[in-house]
Scaffold this active site. Sequence first.
Site, PDB file in Angstrom:
ATOM      1  N   GLU A  20      -3.806 -14.820   8.528  1.00  9.03           N
ATOM      2  CA  GLU A  20      -2.956 -15.349   7.471  1.00  9.03           C
ATOM      3  C   GLU A  20      -1.704 -15.889   8.142  1.00  9.03           C
ATOM      4  O   GLU A  20      -1.142 -15.218   9.003  1.00  9.03           O
ATOM      5  CB  GLU A  20      -2.597 -14.211   6.515  1.00  9.03           C
ATOM      6  CG  GLU A  20      -1.951 -14.625   5.219  1.00  9.03           C
ATOM      7  CD  GLU A  20      -0.437 -14.644   5.283  1.00  9.03           C
ATOM      8  OE1 GLU A  20       0.142 -15.653   4.858  1.00  9.03           O
ATOM      9  OE2 GLU A  20       0.149 -13.679   5.780  1.00  9.03           O
ATOM     10  N   CYS A  31      -6.581 -10.591   7.223  1.00 10.97           N
ATOM     11  CA  CYS A  31      -5.889 -11.325   6.151  1.00 10.97           C
ATOM     12  C   CYS A  31      -4.394 -11.138   6.172  1.00 10.97           C
ATOM     13  O   CYS A  31      -3.754 -11.146   5.142  1.00 10.97           O
ATOM     14  CB  CYS A  31      -6.356 -10.859   4.792  1.00 10.97           C
ATOM     15  SG  CYS A  31      -8.075 -10.498   4.697  1.00 10.97           S
ATOM     16  N   LYS A  54       0.801  -1.222   0.000  1.00 15.05           N
ATOM     17  CA  LYS A  54       0.000   0.000   0.000  1.00 15.05           C
ATOM     18  C   LYS A  54       0.831   1.268   0.000  1.00 15.05           C
ATOM     19  O   LYS A  54       1.811   1.370   0.720  1.00 15.05           O
ATOM     20  CB  LYS A  54      -0.891   0.026   1.241  1.00 15.05           C
ATOM     21  CG  LYS A  54      -2.206  -0.633   0.988  1.00 15.05           C
ATOM     22  CD  LYS A  54      -3.023  -0.697   2.235  1.00 15.05           C
ATOM     23  CE  LYS A  54      -4.244  -1.526   1.980  1.00 15.05           C
ATOM     24  NZ  LYS A  54      -5.250  -0.812   1.183  1.00 15.05           N
ATOM     25  N   HIS A  66      -4.306 -17.705  -1.866  1.00 19.56           N
ATOM     26  CA  HIS A  66      -3.907 -16.832  -2.966  1.00 19.56           C
ATOM     27  C   HIS A  66      -3.311 -17.626  -4.118  1.00 19.56           C
ATOM     28  O   HIS A  66      -2.991 -17.066  -5.155  1.00 19.56           O
ATOM     29  CB  HIS A  66      -2.918 -15.780  -2.464  1.00 19.56           C
ATOM     30  CG  HIS A  66      -3.493 -14.970  -1.353  1.00 19.56           C
ATOM     31  ND1 HIS A  66      -3.345 -15.329  -0.027  1.00 19.56           N
ATOM     32  CD2 HIS A  66      -4.285 -13.867  -1.363  1.00 19.56           C
ATOM     33  CE1 HIS A  66      -3.995 -14.448   0.722  1.00 19.56           C
ATOM     34  NE2 HIS A  66      -4.573 -13.566  -0.056  1.00 19.56           N
ATOM     35  N   ASP A 124     -15.552  -9.662  10.327  1.00 20.93           N
ATOM     36  CA  ASP A 124     -14.272  -9.507   9.628  1.00 20.93           C
ATOM     37  C   ASP A 124     -13.727  -8.097   9.789  1.00 20.93           C
ATOM     38  O   ASP A 124     -14.447  -7.133   9.566  1.00 20.93           O
ATOM     39  CB  ASP A 124     -14.462  -9.771   8.126  1.00 20.93           C
ATOM     40  CG  ASP A 124     -14.810 -11.223   7.837  1.00 20.93           C
ATOM     41  OD1 ASP A 124     -14.281 -12.108   8.539  1.00 20.93           O
ATOM     42  OD2 ASP A 124     -15.599 -11.477   6.909  1.00 20.93           O
TER      43      ASP A 124
END
Length: 771
Positions: free
Chosen positions: A672, A650, A115, A701, A606
């Site tokens: 994750e 995640c 990001k 993924h 979530d």
Amino acid sequence: MSVLIGNLGFPRIGPKRELKFALENFWSGKTSESTLLEVGRALRKANWARQHALGIAHIPSNDFSFYDHVLDTSVMVGAIPAVYGWKGGEVPLELYFAMARGSETRGLPALEMTKWFDTNYHYMVPELEANQTFRLASTKPIDEYLEAKALGYETRPVLLGPVTYLKLAKSKDKALNPLDWLEGLLPVYAEVLRRLHSHGAQWVQMDEPVLSLELDEASQGALRRAYTALAEEVPGLKLLLTNYFGGYGENLELALSLPVAGVHLDLVRAPGELEPVLLKAPRELTLSLGVIDGRNVWRANLSAILERLEPVVEARGEERVMIAPSCSLLHVPIDLSLETALDPELKSWLAFAVQKLEELSILGRALNQGRAAVKDELAASAAAVAARRSSAKIHDPKVQERLAQVTPEMTRRKSPFPLRREAQQAHLGLPLFPTTTIGSFPQTGEVRKARAAFSRGELSTADYTDFLKSKVKEAVRWQEEIGLDVLVHGEFERNDMVQYFAEQLRGYAFTQHGWVQSYGSRYVRPPILFGDVSRPRPMTLEWASYAQSLTSKPVKGMLTGPVTMLQWSFVRDDLPREQVCRQIALALRDEVADLERAGIRVIQIDEPALREGLPLRRSEWEGYLAWAVECFRLCASGVADETQIHTHMCYSEFNDIIESIADMDADVISIEASRSKMELLEAFVSYRYPNQIGPGIYDIHSPRVPPVAEMVELLEKAQKHLAPDQIWINPDCGLKTRKWEEVKPALINLVEAARQLRRQAELSLNPQESL
Ligand code: GLN
Ligand code: ZN
């Protein structure tokens, strides 16, 4: 002389997503490279023409990119990792896209992506080798400057500054600090600047948004060395040092002391910085005042801005002041006038990129010719501001009343975790190492087609509902069959985890063309959260109850949490974000209560966006985390001890926020962990995370189906860090992007891995049984 208008960057994707379609056609081999290049040229030309027509004096060039401007910078300076086999010379497009996306045919990985500061834009992380050297490998900034010039536009080229570039880079050799390469990098920057100058460029915009971070001595020193060197190398060229997404803070003195011709201020994020700058800035320094919000979609209060600008112009002189958006307009949609379905009242409160430049143009005329020259425009702006302030569409007294009545008790579960855990165990009767998934099952072509047909009105509500129910039923049957412990309904009815809820809440609106680049050819259309949020009716109850009616195993209800609902929307700017978040939390709290009442015993909320909401400055983390966690708890804490609350994130970097994660007090968190091979569980261990955890053991993924032995191995590793009765078994994330052919064998393996672990645990409890 007059006050000039500058722009820091214009969206590159095209008003109708032209760039996306051109890229995808090119990648799939449908069109040639020259077609793609032509689309790029046409987009740039249209952008320049549009900005020119709006009276922008400093129009940016080199703000365009076929994928990402950080990747462009890596290519410009020849920082191309050895695996891509670059032999020097010009970098072909194929190689450029291999770095961006990987190449299956050539077996090449993509660069890592992450990001861009606190935006939802992702850049390709520069990767520097131990013996990295730099050389000018792409003349894109110069080419685009000349391209504009040939069309009759004098532009201000934009470069990502050398220090920010290096600070975003990572070094393959961990012992090396990317800043150590500064001296090697500067000659390439000097060469680019020299060429731009020799072709007639007056100003170059140097983006250094690291200046809004807390910088150590080394980074400050690097900035000093970089700009001193560049000023010496290319005397006469005016550099505009641009920082955005925050103020300069303690870097202000440094910024004002650099040998640059201008400094840009983000006065939307750091309005308080104007006064100190006016006191300290050298007389001859040009100030670029970022007064129009480049990160949000609201129309500005032009008169209020003028109140602040007029004395500045008076004091410093017109020729020393420019006005600009706070940052590049890359982060907002392009043109509000394309929105034909928005409520006209709401529409009158909004401004997208084009409208923001129009606002700047009005401000410019007001400053140069006096307010009277634009009195109608100012009146319209004031009227919109006043209407928005008092509109019943935004202000719902019921919501405000409820918010005022929130008590601390509402953010606390009735009992502490150990007691809840017993109650839940008695209620749910789950085995050791319970298995579950994160919520979504594959969004197949069939599911998408049905949704599209429904939204076009070709499928009736009844038929669409029946179709979705048949999918839920299949999914529940299959999960029972393979032996999962906590089932999900599969989220087939959801287009997107935020939009699905936003569409059902009051206070949100949606655009038709409001696309914003997320990465490469991926764009998102964030909902616009414009007013007080409330829930007119239950949102997920029907699906969860239907799924639960099909099975005696617990079905997990699925909600998107308040922080994520906030983070992935354009949010109203007339209330503090934490207040808005509390409103969402209250609406979701009602949904949690309804689910519980309907017999849903496990509810997952979530919060994948919790981490990315962290402010850029560390010193502001604590304040953010306090309200973010409080909002999660407000949403989750209305239930009985027996009801089990899950959350999901995640990612796996929790080291620096683990206390807040624990503070959320979810009974179970799934994270994750498979890609990092459980290593990042450290945080949970050193902090002694008290509740239960599902470290993902299936990397969703990738299309790859992990074998049982591999999952068992990961779980054995996890057991080194966590107690057996603390562990849940689940994939890394939702399965919506996978195919059933991959999901089925992978989940069968996952259940088998759980069985093997249970057997091992039993053996170690009763070793004689193995005899
Ligand atoms: N429940 C969501 C899903 O499974 C979670 C997605 C996410 O965390 N991004 O799809
Ligand atoms: Zn996830």
